[in-house]
Design a protein around this motif. Structure first.
Motif, PDB file in Angstrom:
ATOM      1  N   PHE A  25       0.822  -1.216   0.000  1.00 43.48           N
ATOM      2  CA  PHE A  25       0.000   0.000   0.000  1.00 43.48           C
ATOM      3  C   PHE A  25       0.852   1.261   0.000  1.00 43.48           C
ATOM      4  O   PHE A  25       0.341   2.346   0.246  1.00 43.48           O
ATOM      5  CB  PHE A  25      -0.931   0.013   1.216  1.00 43.48           C
ATOM      6  N   GLN A  26       2.157   1.148  -0.244  1.00 45.97           N
ATOM      7  CA  GLN A  26       3.058   2.292  -0.375  1.00 45.97           C
ATOM      8  C   GLN A  26       3.085   3.184   0.861  1.00 45.97           C
ATOM      9  O   GLN A  26       3.143   4.413   0.762  1.00 45.97           O
ATOM     10  CB  GLN A  26       2.685   3.153  -1.592  1.00 45.97           C
TER      11      GLN A  26
ATOM     12  N   SER B  26      -6.648   7.267  -3.704  1.00 43.57           N
ATOM     13  CA  SER B  26      -5.772   6.444  -2.874  1.00 43.57           C
ATOM     14  C   SER B  26      -6.565   5.505  -1.993  1.00 43.57           C
ATOM     15  O   SER B  26      -6.016   4.937  -1.065  1.00 43.57           O
ATOM     16  CB  SER B  26      -4.878   7.311  -2.008  1.00 43.57           C
ATOM     17  N   ASN B  78      -6.645   2.739  -6.171  1.00 43.75           N
ATOM     18  CA  ASN B  78      -5.883   1.692  -5.482  1.00 43.75           C
ATOM     19  C   ASN B  78      -5.647   2.174  -4.055  1.00 43.75           C
ATOM     20  O   ASN B  78      -6.020   3.286  -3.709  1.00 43.75           O
ATOM     21  CB  ASN B  78      -4.574   1.390  -6.203  1.00 43.75           C
ATOM     22  N   THR B  79      -5.057   1.315  -3.248  1.00 44.33           N
ATOM     23  CA  THR B  79      -4.803   1.710  -1.865  1.00 44.33           C
ATOM     24  C   THR B  79      -3.402   2.273  -1.778  1.00 44.33           C
ATOM     25  O   THR B  79      -2.444   1.609  -2.154  1.00 44.33           O
ATOM     26  CB  THR B  79      -4.959   0.515  -0.926  1.00 44.33           C
ATOM     27  N   ASN B  80      -3.267   3.525  -1.342  1.00 44.02           N
ATOM     28  CA  ASN B  80      -1.973   4.188  -1.292  1.00 44.02           C
ATOM     29  C   ASN B  80      -1.909   5.047  -0.038  1.00 44.02           C
ATOM     30  O   ASN B  80      -2.373   6.185  -0.029  1.00 44.02           O
ATOM     31  CB  ASN B  80      -1.795   5.025  -2.558  1.00 44.02           C
ATOM     32  N   SER B  81      -1.339   4.472   1.023  1.00 49.62           N
ATOM     33  CA  SER B  81      -1.324   5.177   2.311  1.00 49.62           C
ATOM     34  C   SER B  81      -0.527   6.464   2.242  1.00 49.62           C
ATOM     35  O   SER B  81      -0.910   7.465   2.833  1.00 49.62           O
ATOM     36  CB  SER B  81      -0.701   4.291   3.379  1.00 49.62           C
ATOM     37  N   GLN B 116       6.919   6.924  -6.118  1.00 54.47           N
ATOM     38  CA  GLN B 116       6.428   6.170  -4.968  1.00 54.47           C
ATOM     39  C   GLN B 116       7.633   5.686  -4.140  1.00 54.47           C
ATOM     40  O   GLN B 116       8.711   5.487  -4.685  1.00 54.47           O
ATOM     41  CB  GLN B 116       5.626   4.959  -5.445  1.00 54.47           C
TER      42      GLN B 116
END
Lengths: 159, 260
Positions: A25-26, B26, B78-81, B116
């Motif tokens: 999840f970066q 995100s 998408n999932t991007n914390s 990223q």
């Protein structure tokens, strides 16, 4: 394995699983450490309740989620980050994705009875997790609204 | 307070929309998107602005007939914390950092295009590690661990590459299921001590829609019925497509007459 050795083992499993999903999840590295710890504690809670004390998966997921959400909300306040970045990787070991897949596979193979049972179980477990998160978030939110300036001002103006 | 009045209504709405897009792309909850947009507009003096967000659309507008509304379609999520953290930082600190409209837009553009923290190879290895740990957590042995690690990383890397040509969740996850099942069958043919079921179960873990399903139920509980519907539909589509991929690979294998 049970007792302390089992707890340490599940702590390590939960830590690795949560950290690797955090990387997927970066998440930044500082978040990874915290989320990994939270996920490990949650997984230990779940596996102790479910495997050692014999709780149903529904209750075990619920209590583990309560533990995860409380720590996440506290860490979110300390590190000044949204709670969701700790929550999402940490609940990964608990969420019943496996049940959803297995249910779908039963249904594709014409075993509707088993498929329905497994899918319903997965839905109930997800419900337990979602309810746990909402409960804790709601309590923290009520506290925030009570103490925040912005909402007070808005209320006065709308009244 | 002086600085707040420098931005016009449309500029505030535009910036609020960009922040909302950052959140939603995100994988944030819709309630957070709505709250952030409402708070941003209210902080800049426009308290009458309404917002409606589902996982696929954001609408910002008000109840009057003369003002304009803005609509934005969100096609991929998408999932991007990391991105969620950046968006939250901007929405809380906009005034403290003393940004104006163009600086804010530039900040958002930089955050969206920035590199990223982890590249494709690291992500693939992480997916493999997660898969391997899950296969052990569900009762596998060391052979399952190795198999799930190899297959999980390989499947992740391949689907990431293929995703450049085939858009859409169904293709990505269905192909992943097909590949994982095929590779597990080959792996279990070579290593007889590994069990196919556990290797597959470990390797598909990164694709399973557990989080989407849980988020959907959270949306339902919070009263966001349409957002909840969308998330649950997405979860069911993902689960179905991965199951279809796996069952298809199994059927092909059996049909060719190879040993299971």
């Amino acid at each position: 394995m049970d007792g302390v050795a089992g707890m340490i083992l599940s702590f390590i499993y939960g830590l690795i699983a949560t950290v690797s999903f955090g990387v997927l999840f970066q998440a930044p590295k500082k978040v990874l450490v915290t989320a990994g710890f939270i996920g490990a504690v949650g997984w230990v809670t779940f596996s102790e309740l479910h495997k050692t004390l014999g709780y149903d998966t529904f209750y075990a997921s619920f209590y583990a989620t309560i533990v995860i959400s409380v720590i996440s909300e506290i860490m979110a306040r300390i590190q000044k980050k949204p709670a969701i970045v700790f929550n999402i990787p940490a609940i990964i070991p608990l969420v019943p994705g496996l049940g959803m897949y297995q249910g779908m596979r039963y249904i594709i193979n014409n075993d509707f009875l088993a498929g329905g049972r497994v899918l319903l179980n997965a839905a109930l477990d997800s419900g337990a997790i979602a309810f746990g998160i909402m409960l804790v978030a709601g309590i923290f939110r009520a506290y925030k609204i009570k103490s925040s300036e912005f909402y007070k001002k808005e209320e006065e103006e709308t009244v | 307070m002086e600085q707040q009045n420098q931005m016009t209504r449309s500029e505030v709405m535009d910036l609020a929309m960009s922040i909302g897009q950052m959140f939603l792309k995100s994988g944030s909850e819709t309630s957070r998107v709505e709250e952030a947009i409402t708070r941003f507009c209210a902080n800049h003096g426009y308290k009458d602005i309404n917002v409606f967000a589902t996982p696929t659309i954001i609408i910002i507008g008000d109840e009057s007939t003369s003002n304009s509304n803005i609509v934005s379609r969100i096609r991929s999520r998408n999932t991007n914390s990391g991105m969620i953290i950046k968006a939250a930082d901007l929405s809380y600190n906009f005034d403290r950092w003393n940004l104006d409209y163009s600086q804010g837009k530039a900040w958002i553009k930089k955050a969206m295009t920035e590199k990223q923290p982890y590249n494709d190879v690291v992500v693939a290895l992480a997916a493999g590690l997660g898969s391997a740990v899950f296969s052990v957590m569900l009762g596998g042995n060391l052979h399952d661990f190795g198999g799930a690690f190899l297959i999980g990383s390989l499947a992740r890397f391949t689907t990431k590459e293929l995703n450049r040509y085939l858009e859409g969740v169904f293709w990505e996850v269905g192909l992943a299921g097909f590949l994982i099942c095929l590779l597990s069958l080959v792996y279990c043919d070579i290593d007889h001590l590994a069990t196919m079921e556990r290797t597959i179960v470990g390797a598909i873990m990164p694709y399973l829609p557990g989080v989407a399903f849980t988020t959907g139920i959270r949306d339902y509980i919070a009263g966001e019925l349409i957002a909840g519907n969308a998330r649950i539909a997405e979860a069911i589509l993902l689960a179905a497509s991965i199951a279809v991929g796996i069952v298809f690979a199994l059927r092909v294998w059996v049909w060719m007459g190879w040993p299971v």
